[in-house]
Design a protein around this motif. Structure first.
Motif: not given
Length: 593
Positions: A129-136
């Motif tokens: 979730f944090s990975w996708f959040s930062m990426m997006f």
């Protein structure tokens, strides 16, 4: 690894370039050390002066030129932009198509896909979730808030199909085409640019122990020569491209932030046409860069992570509102119809180049002009943004496999963009096409369209609801802007510090925060967002060549590492003891990367 250049150790060795290896020649371990001179002590302690100082000079010259000679700078930038769009449209189109092919090939390649972006036992630092959040948040968030409504609405009026007479401008038969082209600009092509750059940096830094900087991605092609002037030039080009790419995003964000502040009662920052005044630009940038500098000083694991999680939650809330209370069925239909047309036409759209016949107003002229305004502009934007997003993606993706990285970076954020465009843009189009909005959304400035749409939807229920939604969008916009700006400052300092991810001296963080704000302010004042777009398209061109070489180098490195795996030869820096690519015998190390 930063430190002395070690020229006496490498002098005379043929380790600066790879060559073909005969079948009977044993493959050697890869190069795992790239020596980049950094300063010890003083103001530039830990930084490469050969990169940092020229980059600062170039950006400072751009700022001074744009602010003190706005008419001259505007004219020259416009002329260069026209030249590039006329002569390099095909290059931008085809190189981005190449990046998509590289990503798909790496995801489908069994031996390559399971390689870890790090040591064999490394685990991801962040949750998915944090990975996708930062990426997006770092990749597309700010532009999405502006263009998720504005772009489908604009394309409804004009697409290549409507120019060719295949659909009706502004008609129902042009809706699917409007979303097809919106998906092209914000979908797999954009994220392929980021994925190629990020995967290259993560692979060479975390598997091979090379510095987390752009030049490391070219070691299979140039080896230890990247320790010197060639590598410095590559990193300088990356820094300049990063500043201009992020400036483009902040330029759109400033206009939208000023529009949003006006909606919640903070007026006097925009003119009669809705464009930000000089005062509005200064106020918006002070807020954005003040918050982003504080976040940058706290590092990736604190400020940026928490801001990314916050803007992901707020994005879900806003998107949920549009899906439930907006044009639910229209958005659903727009997504799947547009997605079908997009996927089917993607190969053709990715390589097709419209050629102008030089006759103003002709179909060929209009098609080429449209392609320059939209796809070519976007490809330049994503390429200029790639060193920033790519290095950031690498920083947060250690421990993930090549396949997980490619699919995660290519598909998940693209799908989020498709959903956003379908329901945000779809709601706006539906409200206008059924006659209820009566031009309220279409007539608003691009940055103000999302505010105009939500106010139209909520004002009949209660003004306080409309104000609350505008305030939520302003907060969401701020978190996106701050995340982009503070990440950019950290990334630029990482490149300048020869890949060192550790804490940076506060004066350098402050310098790049101020420099980024001044670039945005100078170009906005001298020529509005058009000036920023022009500077960005120009700055992206040299880095597009670097990125193409990075993609080739990455394929070469992964191919050789799959051979090493079969031969039992170590390919990660922790397993290579005493024999590395740059001190092995010349005949072996030339094949090592």
């Amino acid at each position: 690894m930063a430190g002395p250049t070690g020229t006496d150790r490498n002098e005379g060795l043929e380790t600066t370039k790879e060559h073909a290896v005969s079948n009977d020649e044993k493959i050697s371990p890869p190069l795992t050390e790239l020596n980049i001179n950094t300063t010890t002590g003083g103001f530039y302690n830990g930084f490469s002066i050969a990169v940092t100082v020229p980059a600062k000079i170039i950006i400072s010259v751009i700022v001074v030129w744009a602010i003190f000679w706005p008419i001259q700078s505007g004219a020259i930038l416009t002329g260069l932009n026209g030249f590039i769009l006329q002569n390099f449209a095909a290059w931008y189109t085809w190189v981005v198509a190449f990046f998509i092919v590289v990503c798909l090939a790496l995801a489908a390649w069994p031996a390559a896909g399971r390689l870890n972006l790090g040591l064999d036992d490394d685990q991801p630092e962040f949750t998915r979730f944090s990975w996708f959040s930062m990426m997006f948040g770092a990749g597309i968030g700010v532009g999405m808030l502006t263009w998720a409504v504005a772009e489908p609405v604009t394309h409804l009026g004009t697409t290549p199909e409507s120019i060719m007479g295949l659909t009706t401008p502004g008609g129902a038969d042009n809706v699917a085409m409007a979303f097809k082209w919106s998906f092209l600009h914000w979908g797999f092509s954009a994220w392929a640019c980021y994925a190629v750059c990020g995967l290259s940096l993560a692979y060479f830094s975390y598997r091979r122990g090379l510095p987390l900087t752009i030049r490391s991605g070219l070691t299979p092609l140039f080896g230890q020569r990247l320790s010197g002037p060639l590598g410095h030039v590559i990193d300088i080009v990356a820094v300049v491209a990063t500043i201009l790419g992020v400036a483009q995003t902040l330029g759109f964000g400033v206009d939208q932030l000023v529009a949003g502040l006006g909606r919640i009662g903070i007026g006097g920052l925009a003119d009669a046409d809705g464009a930000a005044t000089t005062t509005g630009i200064v106020v918006a940038l002070l807020v954005i860069m003040g918050l982003s500098t504080l976040s940058a000083l706290s590092g990736v694991g604190k400020g940026i992570k928490w801001l990314s999680n916050i803007n992901m939650v707020l994005s879900i809330i806003l998107l949920g509102f549009l899906i439930i209370f907006g044009a639910t069925w229209f958005g659903f239909n727009a997504m799947f119809t547009g997605l079908w047309h997009y996927v089917v036409a993607l190969p053709q759209m990715s390589v097709n180049v419209f050629r102008s016949d030089g006759v103003e107003g002709s179909e060929a002229f209009l098609l080429a002009q449209w392609q320059g305004w939209w796809p070519v502009f976007y490809w330049a934007w994503w390429i200029a943004f790639a060193p920033f997003v790519g290095l950031f993606l690498a920083r947060i993706s250690r421990g993930r496999t090549v396949r997980e990285f490619v699919l995660g970076a290519l598909i998940v954020p693209a799908l989020m963009c498709f959903v956003w465009f379908s329901w945000a843009g779809g709601t706006a189009i539906d409200l206008e096409m059924n006659g209820s909005a009566n031009g309220v959304i279409f007539d608003a400035a691009n940055g103000d369209k999302i505010f105009a749409m939500t106010e139209f939807m909520l004002a009949p229920i209660g003004d306080w609801l409309a104000w609350g939604m505008a305030a939520l969008i302003v907060v969401l916009l701020l978190t996106f802007l701050v995340t982009s700006a503070d990440s950019a400052v950290l990334i630029v300092n990482t490149i300048n510090a020869a890949g060192d991810e550790g804490p940076k001296s506060r004066p350098h963080v402050l310098f790049w925060g101020v420099a980024l704000a001044m670039v945005v302010a100078g170009l906005l004042i001298s020529g509005g967002t058009t000036a920023i777009q022009t500077a960005m398209v120009i700055g992206a061109l040299p880095f597009s060549v670097v990125m193409a070489l990075m993609a080739v180098a990455l394929l070469k490195a992964i191919y050789n590492d799959t051979r090493r795996e079969k031969a039992g030869v170590p390919s990660t820096h922790d397993k290579i003891e005493g024999v590395t690519g740059n001190d092995a015998p010349a005949g072996l190390s030339a094949s090592s990367n």
